[in-house]
Scaffold this motif. Structure first.
Motif, mmCIF file in Angstrom:
data_model
loop_
_atom_site.group_PDB
_atom_site.id
_atom_site.type_symbol
_atom_site.label_atom_id
_atom_site.label_comp_id
_atom_site.label_asym_id
_atom_site.label_seq_id
_atom_site.Cartn_x
_atom_site.Cartn_y
_atom_site.Cartn_z
ATOM 1 N N ALA A 231 0.817 -1.217 0.000
ATOM 2 C CA ALA A 231 0.000 0.000 0.000
ATOM 3 C C ALA A 231 0.845 1.259 0.000
ATOM 4 O O ALA A 231 0.343 2.353 -0.306
ATOM 5 N N PRO B 292 0.627 5.535 2.633
ATOM 6 C CA PRO B 292 -0.451 5.064 1.754
ATOM 7 C C PRO B 292 -1.399 6.172 1.287
ATOM 8 O O PRO B 292 -1.930 6.098 0.174
ATOM 9 N N ASP C 40 -2.666 6.818 -2.515
ATOM 10 C CA ASP C 40 -4.089 6.907 -2.853
ATOM 11 C C ASP C 40 -4.392 8.200 -3.608
ATOM 12 O O ASP C 40 -5.186 8.212 -4.559
#
Length: 372
Positions: free
Chosen positions: A90, A250, A254
């Motif tokens: 991630a 992460p 994203d």
């Protein structure tokens, strides 16, 4: 028809596209100008890559994994053996070369009303990423030895409050690595204002760093606004594959999804990179040899009276020349292509095979004797 056709953005009119000189091997047989790894993949690695691409080829009627899940797992595992620890899939993002990684960062975190900042001399593409993302470009300056003056750098970050700070380590074109305290100081400075800024440590040449030079990956647990980028183009000898990647919080990964193009990493690229990771020890096996050749080159150049920047990369910046273009041309005329880049009076040579470096030394000796 308008006299200004095509209707190019005003700030792009008259701009020459980026690119190092490309001369054929027939013209210049020794090419040491774009920091490539001179040793290609082994037959075993090439065969595995070909097999993986062949398997992907029968499914090319389908879109690739948009999240490149297997590749992120492979890259996270590699980073945890290359200076990092606790890096999860991630925390990894990848794109078509570290160039696209950088552009996506500027697209996501730069933009109108925001600025990006770095310290010259540095990679000449950085201001172009900022321009393409409509982000103001701010340039600080390095010290005479190409290190960062930390007090001045911190003051500039606090004054301009950039959204993105770009810090290559080792720096291109100088080869200068950043000490961990420099990364920490600038991460803390960029986190001290609203909405804060990212500090991107570009480790495109990180695998070539000298023993004892740490990776910024070690600092990821301490600084949420730190991004560390890498590439498979250099140490992995995969410049033709175009695969760059980063490790970060992460939430940063994203956010980049918002600006990425759909299915931006092809199935062929993903298969190639995964196969290369399976052969990482083998592909990286020549890194130590290239480090040793770099150090020999630095010693030889200094022994000939040249100024040479300390290098943690697979290239060496050297000078100073009253007419560097004449020296560059003299080398080309003798079949050796290096790079005319960096501060005035300096040239950069990529580290090649022992035979290529011998040709470079012979050609430079001839040019210097001819020009005095």
């Amino acid at each position: 028809m308008s006299a200004t056709f095509p209707p190019l953005r005003e700030e792009l009119q008259g701009v020459e596209p980026y690119g190092a000189p490309q001369l054929s091997l027939e013209q210049v047989p020794v090419q040491l100008n774009v920091n490539e790894n001179p040793y290609g993949p082994s037959p075993e690695a090439a065969a595995d890559i070909a097999r993986a691409v062949g398997e992907a080829a029968v499914r090319l009627n389908r879109y690739p994994d948009r999240e490149f899940t297997a590749l992120r797992e492979g890259l996270a595992a590699y980073l945890n053996t290359s200076g990092g620890s606790g890096i999860t899939p991630a925390m990894v993002w990848a794109a078509n070369g570290s160039n696209e990684v950088m552009l996506q960062l500027l697209q996501a975190f730069g933009g109108p009303g925001r600025c990006a900042l770095s310290f010259a001399p540095t990679y000449s593409m950085y201001p172009e990423y900022a321009r393409d993302a409509m982000t103001e470009w701010v340039t600080g300056h390095r010290a005479e030895d190409f290190a960062l003056d930390l007090d001045a750098a911190r003051a500039l970050v606090l004054e301009r409050r950039p959204s993105v700070v770009l810090l290559p380590s080792p720096n291109n074109p100088t080869g200068t690595a950043l000490p961990p305290e420099a990364v920490t100081v600038l991460c803390e400075a960029a986190a001290s204002y609203e909405p804060g800024g990212l500090v991107v440590v570009d480790e495109a040449y990180g695998e070539f760093r000298r023993t004892g030079t740490p990776s910024a990956l070690e600092l990821l647990p301490r600084h949420r606004n730190l991004v560390v980028s890498r590439t498979m183009s250099k140490a992995f000898a995969l410049a033709g594959a175009r695969l760059g990647y980063l490790a970060a919080d992460p939430a940063i990964c994203d956010a980049i999804r918002v600006v990425r193009l759909p299915y931006h990493l092809s199935a062929v690229t993903q298969a190639t990179a995964l196969a290369a990771l399976r052969h990482a020890p083998e592909l990286l096996g020549r890194v130590e040899e290239l480090r040793a050749e770099r150090d020999r080159t630095v010693e030889w150049l200094r022994g000939r009276g040249h100024e040479v920047a300390d290098s943690d990369a697979n290239f060496v910046l050297f000078g100073r020349f009253a007419d560097r273009h004449a020296v560059w041309q003299g080398l080309v005329d003798r079949g050796v292509l290096i790079r005319e880049t960096g501060p005035d009076g300096w040239l950069r040579v990529s580290i090649g095979t022992p035979a290529e470096m011998a040709a470079f030394r012979d050609a430079l000796t001839d040019v210097m004797e001819e020009t005095g």
